[in-house]
Motif scaffolding. Structure first.
Motif, short mmCIF file in Angstrom:
data_model
loop_
_atom_site.label_atom_id
_atom_site.label_comp_id
_atom_site.label_asym_id
_atom_site.label_seq_id
_atom_site.Cartn_x
_atom_site.Cartn_y
_atom_site.Cartn_z
N ASP A 22 0.87 -1.18 0.00
CA ASP A 22 0.00 0.00 0.00
C ASP A 22 0.91 1.23 0.00
O ASP A 22 1.74 1.41 0.90
CB ASP A 22 -0.89 -0.02 1.24
CG ASP A 22 -1.80 1.18 1.33
OD1 ASP A 22 -1.28 2.31 1.45
OD2 ASP A 22 -3.03 0.98 1.30
N ILE A 23 0.76 2.10 -0.99
CA ILE A 23 1.68 3.22 -1.16
C ILE A 23 1.65 4.19 0.02
O ILE A 23 2.69 4.73 0.41
CB ILE A 23 1.42 3.93 -2.51
CG1 ILE A 23 2.56 4.90 -2.81
CG2 ILE A 23 0.09 4.62 -2.52
CD1 ILE A 23 2.58 5.40 -4.23
N ILE A 24 0.50 4.40 0.61
CA ILE A 24 0.39 5.31 1.76
C ILE A 24 1.11 4.72 2.97
O ILE A 24 1.92 5.39 3.62
CB ILE A 24 -1.09 5.60 2.11
CG1 ILE A 24 -1.83 6.22 0.91
CG2 ILE A 24 -1.19 6.48 3.35
CD1 ILE A 24 -1.34 7.57 0.49
N ILE A 25 0.82 3.46 3.26
CA ILE A 25 1.47 2.80 4.39
C ILE A 25 2.98 2.71 4.16
O ILE A 25 3.77 2.96 5.07
CB ILE A 25 0.86 1.41 4.65
CG1 ILE A 25 -0.59 1.58 5.13
CG2 ILE A 25 1.67 0.62 5.68
CD1 ILE A 25 -1.37 0.28 5.23
N ALA A 26 3.38 2.39 2.94
CA ALA A 26 4.81 2.33 2.62
C ALA A 26 5.48 3.68 2.86
O ALA A 26 6.60 3.74 3.38
CB ALA A 26 5.01 1.87 1.18
N GLY A 27 4.80 4.75 2.50
CA GLY A 27 5.32 6.09 2.75
C GLY A 27 5.47 6.37 4.24
O GLY A 27 6.47 6.93 4.69
N HIS A 28 4.46 5.97 5.01
CA HIS A 28 4.53 6.14 6.47
C HIS A 28 5.67 5.31 7.06
O HIS A 28 6.37 5.77 7.97
CB HIS A 28 3.21 5.76 7.12
CG HIS A 28 2.10 6.72 6.83
ND1 HIS A 28 0.79 6.44 7.16
CD2 HIS A 28 2.09 7.94 6.26
CE1 HIS A 28 0.03 7.46 6.80
NE2 HIS A 28 0.79 8.38 6.25
N GLN A 29 5.84 4.11 6.54
CA GLN A 29 6.93 3.26 7.02
C GLN A 29 8.28 3.93 6.73
O GLN A 29 9.16 3.95 7.59
CB GLN A 29 6.87 1.88 6.36
CG GLN A 29 5.72 1.03 6.85
CD GLN A 29 5.60 -0.27 6.06
OE1 GLN A 29 5.82 -0.31 4.85
NE2 GLN A 29 5.23 -1.34 6.76
N GLN A 30 8.44 4.47 5.53
CA GLN A 30 9.70 5.11 5.16
C GLN A 30 9.95 6.34 6.03
O GLN A 30 11.06 6.55 6.51
CB GLN A 30 9.72 5.48 3.69
CG GLN A 30 11.06 6.02 3.23
CD GLN A 30 12.17 4.99 3.39
OE1 GLN A 30 12.07 3.88 2.87
NE2 GLN A 30 13.22 5.33 4.12
N THR A 31 8.92 7.15 6.23
CA THR A 31 9.06 8.33 7.09
C THR A 31 9.45 7.93 8.50
O THR A 31 10.31 8.56 9.12
CB THR A 31 7.75 9.14 7.11
OG1 THR A 31 7.45 9.57 5.77
CG2 THR A 31 7.84 10.34 8.03
N THR A 32 8.82 6.86 9.00
CA THR A 32 9.13 6.38 10.34
C THR A 32 10.58 5.92 10.43
O THR A 32 11.30 6.26 11.37
CB THR A 32 8.18 5.22 10.72
OG1 THR A 32 6.83 5.70 10.64
CG2 THR A 32 8.45 4.72 12.13
#
Length: 162
Positions: A22-32
């Motif tokens: 999921d692109i949104i979750i992946a983005g949140h994971q990367q930011t984290t």
């Protein structure tokens, strides 16, 4: 050491999880992961026994990964005052009854005078609609509310402005 941050379980979950499709979750994971790698040392980082308990639940392999992230993070006690504040947040409809644990995260951070509560839970914690009432209740109960924010909002705050 600078400001104090309480990391809520969703941050630990995103930090330890396998990359999402999921692109949104992946983005949140990367930011984290970026925050953890580059910003965490700018703060005094804490969790609570509730974060530890929630991180321990679920798939055993995933729980081990989450607990590994928490291994060097000191835990703030969940006090009777924090439990009362959490109950008040629900009684006054700042949070729904199903979000009792979320209230306890907020209340524990407020009781311990934490500056920031870092979370990806935007439904009940880092929610712009709920934030004013949460802050008002904390203040009325004698506690300074933490800033409720996501890792996106807590990146770069300690860097010099160019």
């Amino acid at each position: 050491m600078g400001n104090v941050v309480y990391v809520e379980t969703s941050v630990i979950s995103y930090l330890a999880a396998r990359p999402s499709r999921d692109i949104i979750i992946a983005g949140h994971q990367q930011t984290t992961q970026d925050w953890w790698a580059s910003e965490r040392t700018n703060f005094s980082v804490y969790a609570s026994p509730l974060v530890f308990r929630e991180a321990s639940a679920g798939d055993p392999a995933a729980a081990i990964a989450r607990l590994q992230c928490l291994r060097d993070i000191p835990l703030l006690a969940i006090t009777p005052e924090a439990e009362q504040l959490a109950e008040t947040l629900i009684q006054r409809a700042a949070l729904p009854p199903k979000a009792a644990a979320d209230g306890l995260h907020i209340a524990t951070a407020a009781f311990h005078r934490v500056d920031f509560l870092l979370t990806w839970n935007c439904a009940h914690i880092a929610n712009a609609i709920k934030r004013p009432l949460i802050e008002q209740i904390c203040r009325e109960c004698g506690f300074a509310p933490p800033v409720l924010c996501t890792p996106d909002e807590l990146i770069g705050g300690n860097r010099d402005v160019e």
